[in-house]
Design an enzyme around this catalytic site. Structure first.
Site, mmCIF file in Angstrom:
data_model
loop_
_atom_site.group_PDB
_atom_site.id
_atom_site.type_symbol
_atom_site.label_atom_id
_atom_site.label_comp_id
_atom_site.label_asym_id
_atom_site.label_seq_id
_atom_site.Cartn_x
_atom_site.Cartn_y
_atom_site.Cartn_z
ATOM 1 N N LYS A 83 0.865 -1.188 0.000
ATOM 2 C CA LYS A 83 0.000 0.000 0.000
ATOM 3 C C LYS A 83 0.891 1.224 0.000
ATOM 4 C CE LYS A 83 -4.478 0.728 0.165
ATOM 5 N NZ LYS A 83 -5.490 -0.160 -0.421
HETATM 6 P P1 NAD Z 1 -12.895 7.938 -2.865
HETATM 7 O O1 NAD Z 1 -11.929 8.970 -2.463
HETATM 8 O O2 NAD Z 1 -13.246 7.772 -4.287
HETATM 9 O O3 NAD Z 1 -14.274 8.126 -2.068
HETATM 10 C C1 NAD Z 1 -14.350 8.239 -0.677
HETATM 11 C C2 NAD Z 1 -15.742 8.701 -0.302
HETATM 12 O O4 NAD Z 1 -15.832 8.778 1.128
HETATM 13 C C3 NAD Z 1 -16.082 10.099 -0.832
HETATM 14 O O5 NAD Z 1 -17.442 10.138 -1.212
HETATM 15 C C4 NAD Z 1 -15.846 10.978 0.389
HETATM 16 O O6 NAD Z 1 -16.593 12.184 0.365
HETATM 17 C C5 NAD Z 1 -16.337 10.057 1.477
HETATM 18 N N1 NAD Z 1 -15.847 10.446 2.802
HETATM 19 C C6 NAD Z 1 -14.623 10.914 3.144
HETATM 20 N N2 NAD Z 1 -14.593 11.189 4.462
HETATM 21 C C7 NAD Z 1 -15.797 10.854 4.958
HETATM 22 C C8 NAD Z 1 -16.384 10.905 6.236
HETATM 23 N N3 NAD Z 1 -15.703 11.365 7.288
HETATM 24 N N4 NAD Z 1 -17.662 10.499 6.378
HETATM 25 C C9 NAD Z 1 -18.352 10.055 5.311
HETATM 26 N N5 NAD Z 1 -17.866 9.986 4.058
HETATM 27 C C10 NAD Z 1 -16.598 10.384 3.895
HETATM 28 O O7 NAD Z 1 -12.302 6.574 -2.245
HETATM 29 P P2 NAD Z 1 -12.636 5.088 -2.675
HETATM 30 O O8 NAD Z 1 -11.629 4.659 -3.682
HETATM 31 O O9 NAD Z 1 -14.081 4.966 -2.946
HETATM 32 O O10 NAD Z 1 -12.258 4.297 -1.333
HETATM 33 C C11 NAD Z 1 -13.166 4.203 -0.256
HETATM 34 C C12 NAD Z 1 -12.727 3.052 0.644
HETATM 35 O O11 NAD Z 1 -12.706 1.837 -0.120
HETATM 36 C C13 NAD Z 1 -11.334 3.173 1.248
HETATM 37 O O12 NAD Z 1 -11.334 2.592 2.523
HETATM 38 C C14 NAD Z 1 -10.479 2.346 0.302
HETATM 39 O O13 NAD Z 1 -9.297 1.863 0.929
HETATM 40 C C15 NAD Z 1 -11.425 1.225 0.004
HETATM 41 N N6 NAD Z 1 -11.103 0.495 -1.231
HETATM 42 C C16 NAD Z 1 -11.038 1.146 -2.430
HETATM 43 C C17 NAD Z 1 -10.757 0.412 -3.582
HETATM 44 C C18 NAD Z 1 -10.748 1.051 -4.942
HETATM 45 O O14 NAD Z 1 -10.697 0.306 -5.952
HETATM 46 N N7 NAD Z 1 -10.837 2.345 -5.077
HETATM 47 C C19 NAD Z 1 -10.529 -0.963 -3.501
HETATM 48 C C20 NAD Z 1 -10.614 -1.601 -2.253
HETATM 49 C C21 NAD Z 1 -10.902 -0.849 -1.137
#
Ligand code: NAD
Length: 429
Positions: free
Chosen positions: A118
């Site tokens: 990561k």
């Molecule tokens: P992103 O940045 O695209 O979206 C994050 C979302 O969370 C946004 O809508 C943001 O406004 C919201 N957010 C941020 N702080 C917040 C809070 N305090 N309360 C409520 N909402 C809040 O990120 P993402 O890629 O969607 O990732 C989200 C999660 O999924 C992370 O934990 C990431 O590690 C995990 N993840 C992502 C992927 C991927 O392919 N992108 C894969 C596996 C896991």
């Protein structure tokens, strides 16, 4: 309990919600279940390589700022390191190390030949211009040039990054190598070798695991009431696909608040509204505003935390009313809250299973790239569906056989496969 590895303790996070301590605790539980030796657990609890680089960048106003960029490579027993790059103010070395470890178990669980890594930079990307973000992304990859590569370590998007950042990173790496190296990152735009279906992949994997879990309870997605925290890459795609499958998405949120409708939200319209309103959801017609704490406490069939870690804790666990929690985010439920919910009979689809769709399609992107073949979206989705359903079924079977919760069952499978590979390679006596 495994001794905490020698990582700098730079975050003041209390131990009970420190993501790294929690990850070690789950490893410890899986180790006990599998009767693994202490020495083997000691190896698995320590990242193999921890890199922190300085990223000096020139802001648009001429100021110079030096950022810290991390990359943690946890384990490459099963194949090249694989893991996302996160841009978020809360990024710390401990958090990145925890997420790297989760990637190791996740890849082993879904049966793809990768190890876990990561990366991250502690910035709020919203406070940087596109040009500044490009300079940050390029410099970060330049500094890591000797540590990554298509056969060594393959980054992907995570919170705060997307296909755009992956394209800049792929370009920087390629310029340094003197030829195009599309395999150095996944989650790229299709124009530079990305895979169809990757953008929606993590959300699709969430949809598949939720669908299977509901089916196991004799329910279907149709008319299931679902609340989703986070409306980004993962939460947005999960909301779209679940809505498309007939589920009633009663609430979604971003960091600046959410919207709620008992009748179900029109998700395609909400996605358009968010795009037009700088990702703000509040004000969306025919929906009431809702705070993030209230969203988590809504009565619903499925709650999907898809934002940050440590969202369901000792402090709000008694308010949670969902029957199923699908961990789309990494580590959204703390260790203690997990125990309380499990004791209450709530089904928790653990992160290393529920959000594995992204890394599965990253793997499919890498396979397509290596074979110079590009599949249509239907084929990508079909291959992913098979791997996700198989992993889900294996977790359920392991849970029934050992009479353990789904999270521990998922860890037992992931950790067990890595431990076996370590022995088979002759790396542990
Ligand atoms: P992103 O940045 O695209 O979206 C994050 C979302 O969370 C946004 O809508 C943001 O406004 C919201 N957010 C941020 N702080 C917040 C809070 N305090 N309360 C409520 N909402 C809040 O990120 P993402 O890629 O969607 O990732 C989200 C999660 O999924 C992370 O934990 C990431 O590690 C995990 N993840 C992502 C992927 C991927 O392919 N992108 C894969 C596996 C896991």
């Amino acid at each position: 309990m495994i001794s905490s590895p020698s990582l700098p303790l730079e975050t003041p996070t209390p131990a009970h919600i420190c993501p790294f301590d929690q990850a070690c605790s789950y490893l410890d539980q899986a180790g006990k279940e599998l009767k693994l030796e202490a020495g083997l657990l000691e190896i698995l609890s320590n990242p193999r390589k921890v890199v922190t680089v300085s990223i000096p960048i020139k802001r648009d106003n001429g100021d110079i700022q030096v950022l810290a960029g991390h990359r943690v490579q946890h384990c490459d027993i099963l194949g090249p390191y694989k893991g996302g790059i996160r841009y978020h103010p809360a990024v710390s070395l401990r958090e990145v190390s925890a997420l790297a470890m989760l990637m190791t178990w996740k890849c082993a669980l879904v049966g793809i030949p990768y190890g876990g890594a990561k990366g991250g930079i502690a910035i709020n990307p919203k406070t940087y211009s596109v040009g500044e973000l490009e300079r940050i992304s390029r410099r970060y990859i330049s500094e890591l040039i000797k540590d990554i590569g298509p056969e060594v370590d393959i980054p992907a998007p995570d919170m705060g990054t997307s296909a755009r950042e992956m394209a800049w990173m792929m370009d920087t790496y390629s310029v340094n190598m003197g030829h195009a190296v599309p395999g150095v990152v996944t989650g790229k735009p299709i124009s530079v070798g990305g895979s169809r279906g990757r953008e929606m992949a993590t959300g699709r994997g969430v949809m598949i695991t939720v669908r299977e879990a509901l089916a196991d309870r004799g329910q279907s997605l149709k008319d299931a009431k679902i609340a989703i925290q986070g409306f980004g890459n993962v939460g947005g795609a999960a909301a779209f696909l679940l809505h498309q499958a007939g589920a009633k998405i009663i609430a979604v949120s971003t960091g600046s608040g959410g919207v709620y409708s008992e009748l179900g939200l029109d998700i395609p319209a909400l996605l358009t509204y968010a795009k037009e309103n700088r990702r703000n959801l509040v004000g969306f017609p025919e929906a009431k505003p809702i705070s993030n704490p209230d969203l988590l406490a809504l009565p619903c069939d499925v709650l999907i935390p898809a934002a940050l870690e440590n969202q369901i804790t000792d402090e709000n666990v008694d308010r949670i009313k969902a029957d199923i929690i699908a961990e789309a985010a990494n580590g959204p439920v703390t260790l203690q809250a997990d125990q309380t919910l499990t004791a209450r009979g709530v089904t928790i689809l653990p992160d290393i299973l529920a959000n594995a769709g992204g890394v599965v399609v990253s793997y499919l992107e890498w396979v397509q790239g290596l074979s110079f073949l590009f599949w249509d979206e239907q084929r990508v989705n079909q291959e992913m569906e098979e791997l996700m359903v198989r992993a889900y079924r294996e977790v359920i079977a392991q849970s029934k056989q050992r009479k353990i919760p789904l999270r521990l069952a998922a860890y037992v499978l992931g950790v067990g496969r890595v431990a076996q590979a370590l022995r088979d390679r002759g790396l542990y006596p």
